[in-house]
Design a protein around this motif. Structure first.
Motif, PDB file in Angstrom:
ATOM      1  N   HIS A  51       0.230  -1.343  -0.384  1.00  0.00           N
ATOM      2  CA  HIS A  51      -0.043   0.048  -0.031  1.00  0.00           C
ATOM      3  C   HIS A  51       0.721   1.277  -0.215  1.00  0.00           C
ATOM      4  O   HIS A  51       2.134   0.823   0.160  1.00  0.00           O
ATOM      5  CB  HIS A  51      -0.684   0.270   1.823  1.00  0.00           C
ATOM      6  N   SER A 111       0.738   5.513   1.864  1.00  0.00           N
ATOM      7  CA  SER A 111      -0.318   6.001   3.343  1.00  0.00           C
ATOM      8  C   SER A 111      -0.027   7.677   3.017  1.00  0.00           C
ATOM      9  O   SER A 111       1.452   7.823   1.950  1.00  0.00           O
ATOM     10  CB  SER A 111       0.738   5.699   4.252  1.00  0.00           C
ATOM     11  N   TYR A 162       0.118  10.929   5.573  1.00  0.00           N
ATOM     12  CA  TYR A 162      -0.108  11.646   7.151  1.00  0.00           C
ATOM     13  C   TYR A 162      -0.062  12.886   6.593  1.00  0.00           C
ATOM     14  O   TYR A 162       0.205  13.718   6.234  1.00  0.00           O
ATOM     15  CB  TYR A 162       1.043  10.743   7.368  1.00  0.00           C
ATOM     16  N   THR A 194      -3.170   7.568  10.315  1.00  0.00           N
ATOM     17  CA  THR A 194      -2.670   7.466   8.904  1.00  0.00           C
ATOM     18  C   THR A 194      -4.161   7.223   7.820  1.00  0.00           C
ATOM     19  O   THR A 194      -4.930   6.548   8.757  1.00  0.00           O
ATOM     20  CB  THR A 194      -1.907   6.163   9.083  1.00  0.00           C
ATOM     21  N   ARG A 227      -4.855   4.772   4.399  1.00  0.00           N
ATOM     22  CA  ARG A 227      -3.838   3.607   3.297  1.00  0.00           C
ATOM     23  C   ARG A 227      -4.005   3.343   2.360  1.00  0.00           C
ATOM     24  O   ARG A 227      -5.712   3.214   2.387  1.00  0.00           O
ATOM     25  CB  ARG A 227      -3.646   2.163   4.606  1.00  0.00           C
TER      26      ARG A 227
END
Length: 115
Positions: free
Chosen positions: A64, A66, A68, A90, A92
């Motif tokens: 994946h 991510s 943030y 987070t 994803r």
């Protein structure tokens, strides 16, 4: 990743083509949403900064990518992000599934506005 990258380009170069393509597209999405932002490596991952402050980070992983942190304060956006939430701060996006680039642009804009 064994070696800490010095630049975003170096970070992205360490990924296989499929993941790198998605990371490149996320990078372009952020650049388009925040044209005045600068790139850096912070916490060993690509980071976009505005006015000396970190706004958003993104990272690649085995299965994946991510993003943030997660913006707050907009209940409608919060509901839209729920399928991608992977922790307190987070988001994803699984490799092999469509990446919601328009949503990422809205996330980045929301994060920049709160700074």
């Amino acid at each position: 990743m064994a070696e800490q990258p010095a630049t975003v380009d170096a970070y992205l170069a360490a990924f296989p083509d499929d993941a790198r393509g998605i990371l490149d597209a996320i990078r372009r999405t952020i650049q388009d949403a925040l044209p005045e932002a600068t790139e850096a490596i912070s916490y060993d991952i690509p980071t976009f900064r505005l006015h000396g402050r970190n706004v958003v980070h993104f990272a690649g992983w085995k299965q994946h990518v991510s993003l943030y942190p997660i913006p707050g304060g907009d209940p409608a956006l919060t509901r839209e992000l729920e399928p991608y939430r992977a922790g307190k701060g987070t988001l994803r996006f699984r490799l092999g599934e469509p990446v919601p680039y328009d949503l990422i642009a809205r996330i980045v804009t929301a994060l920049a506005e709160r700074r």
